[in-house]
Design an enzyme around this catalytic site. Structure first.
Site, PDB file in Angstrom:
ATOM      1  N   LYS A  86       0.812  -1.216   0.000  1.00 40.71           N
ATOM      2  CA  LYS A  86       0.000   0.000   0.000  1.00 40.71           C
ATOM      3  C   LYS A  86       0.844   1.264   0.000  1.00 40.71           C
ATOM      4  CE  LYS A  86      -3.869  -1.997   2.642  1.00 40.71           C
ATOM      5  NZ  LYS A  86      -4.965  -1.988   1.675  1.00 40.71           N
ATOM      6  N   GLY A 117     -14.107  -5.309   5.429  1.00 44.74           N
ATOM      7  CA  GLY A 117     -15.095  -5.815   6.372  1.00 44.74           C
ATOM      8  C   GLY A 117     -15.424  -7.291   6.234  1.00 44.74           C
TER       9      GLY A 117
END
Lengths: 300, 222
Positions: free
Chosen positions: A87, A220
């Site tokens: 990232k 999630g």
């Protein structure tokens, strides 16, 4: 690196988007150590995402979240034979340059990290390494594509273990695609304006009924059934962040999520792999997140 | 034959390839694409464009329905593990031993190989007498587009994409034919009914290799 002859072209859009095609139907797992990367590979992950802290810990610890230590990324690259992603902060093109230099296979310009530029995303066309970017709706996905992203993931709400935002964003994106494909040529100009996206991309989506790149889901996913639901909602594959290594039995849960992603339409397989998995990560109600702590709101 | 309609998109279609089947010609071979993970849809489309009745294979029961099998691009470690976990490994080996035409691209080539040039073990189908190196050209930054001449494929060089691609390091038996090479290493090999390519003809729209494979299926089913 290999010396390529004159008729071999690297860093093309086709090989960038092509690698994402090869990940379809698979699970990409967040890992913070070489040991976790090996567990992920052994469980059947198609790729790993190297990062310093999983989103649940970033949420808990607060502070500025940045690109990982290159030494840690090197360790993970050396530990596994599957692709390694890492990232960079939104807009932080130097972090992206560093990651490209380290030889990672995909850069995630991620809202999970603290944004480095409040107006501009990275100009991803300047890179040979492909990028994946998050999106909450079709317009956002197409803007990222116009900047050179080669893969899209719905954002969801990372580090919550709560699938509701992932569901919202997948339904939003696929629903908007379906609506575009019912419009006539003339209406597409207005649609492009409403989506704040280039008309050429809007027209392509309307004609083909799909994004021109792979669409994964993220943010999630904590159980095999979560992963299978995302696949049934139209995802090409799944990112699992905190859900695996914040659970009671990471090895078994990782494997179960991989198997449920493959057989996402077979409730019997999903039931079988869901048995006796132990404690799932403790989830967070989205409404209880403090103001400014919704990662999906980062990026535009 | 009309192209598959993609405008009527349904959820999951990208992976599952639920686009309506074009009418396959009378007596078209049924070609399965192993659909555990990878670029299944691209293969289904290429096969349909070549006149095959293309279908996904996820189970042993599905395997029994097809005349031929394509092993798609994807992550070979993942697909190999899923073949074992869902008990497809032995059924596929048995069908290959019984002469089922099988075409593997990239990860598919790795899975068909008898041996790999690496220390870490991973599950393989095997049968193709070659020793293959995974990620032979390097990481994603070394992935490349190119054009290659292929023995037996007319109409000029093929337009292909090598993505974290493998290559054959060593041919282990005389019956393995090398149909194309890059930098002196075999990238397409054929051995009786087995065909393997190190690259992805399915993502480029150059369907000539798929067409040759579909054409080769017919004799076995007549």
């Amino acid at each position: 690196m290999t010396d390529h002859t004159d008729n071999q072209r690297t860093g093309t859009t086709r090989v960038k988007r092509g690698l994402a095609d090869m990940l379809k139907g698979g699970v990409i797992m967040d890992v913070v150590t070489p040991e976790q990367a090996k567990i992920a590979e052994e469980a059947g992950a198609v790729a790993v995402m190297a990062l310093e802290r999983v989103p649940a810990d970033i949420r808990r610890d607060g502070g500025v979240a940045r690109m990982s230590d290159p030494e840690m990324i090197d360790g993970i690259v050396a530990a596994v034979s599957i692709p390694v992603m890492a990232k960079a902060r939104i807009g932080h093109f130097v972090e992206a340059q560093v990651l490209q230099g380290l030889g990672v296979d995909y850069v995630d310009e991620s809202e999970v990290l603290t944004p480095a530029d409040e107006a501009n995303h990275i100009d991803k066309w300047r890179f040979d390494v492909p990028f994946v970017c998050g999106a909450t709706n079709l317009g956002e996905a197409l803007r990222r594509l116009s900047e050179g992203a080669a893969m899209i993931r719905s954002k969801g709400e990372a580090g919550t273990g709560n699938v509701v935002e992932a569901t919202r964003h997948m339904r939003q994106i696929t629903g908007e695609i379906r609506r575009l494909s019912t419009m006539d040529e003339t209406e597409l100009y207005t649609a492009a304006k409403q989506h704040q996206a280039p008309v050429e991309l809007v027209r392509e989506v309307a004609e083909t009924g799909r994004l021109p790149v792979v669409l994964f889901t993220a943010g999630g996913i904590a159980t095999p059934a979560d992963a299978a639901m995302m696949m049934q909602l139209g995802a090409d594959g799944v990112f699992v962040g905190s859900g695996i290594f914040k659970s009671g039995n990471p090895e078994q849960r990782a494997r179960a999520i991989v198997e449920a992603t493959t057989h996402f339409e077979d409730p019997q397989v999903i039931a079988k792999v869901s048995r006796g998995l132990g404690e799932a990560m403790v989830g967070i109600e989205i409404d209880t997140l403090p103001a400014g702590q919704k990662y999906a709101d980062r990026g535009w | 034959m009309s192209a598959p309609t993609t405008a009527r998109w349904t959820p999951g279609e990208r992976l599952a390839g639920r686009a309506p089947l074009p009418d396959a010609p009378e007596g078209a071979p049924v070609v399965g694409v192993l659909a555990l993970q990878g670029d299944v849809l691209e293969h289904l489309r290429a096969l349909r464009r070549c006149g095959a009745l293309a279908t996904e294979v996820r189970t042993a029961a599905g395997l029994a329905q097809v005349d031929a099998l394509v092993l798609p691009g994807g992550e070979s470690t993942t697909i190999g593990k899923l073949l074992e976990r869902f008990e497809l490994m032995q059924p596929i080996r048995d069908r290959i031993a019984a002469g089922m035409p099988t075409f593997g691209t990239c990860a598919g080539m790795i899975l068909l190989s008898d041996e790999l040039e690496q220390d870490r073990p991973q599950p393989l189908i095997g049968g193709l007498h070659v020793r293959t190196r995974r990620n032979a050209y390097g990481r994603q930054l070394d992935s490349f587009d190119t054009r290659i001449e292929v023995a037996g494929i007319d109409g000029g060089p093929m337009d292909v994409a090598f993505i974290r691609a493998p290559r054959v390091e060593q041919v282990l038996a005389d019956e393995v034919e090398v149909l194309a090479e890059v930098e002196g290493f075999p990238v397409i090999v054929r051995q009786d009914r087995l065909l393997a390519a190190a690259f992805h003809p399915e993502v480029t729209g150059d369907d000539r290799l798929h067409a040759a494979f579909v054409a080769s299926v017919l004799p076995a089913t007549l």
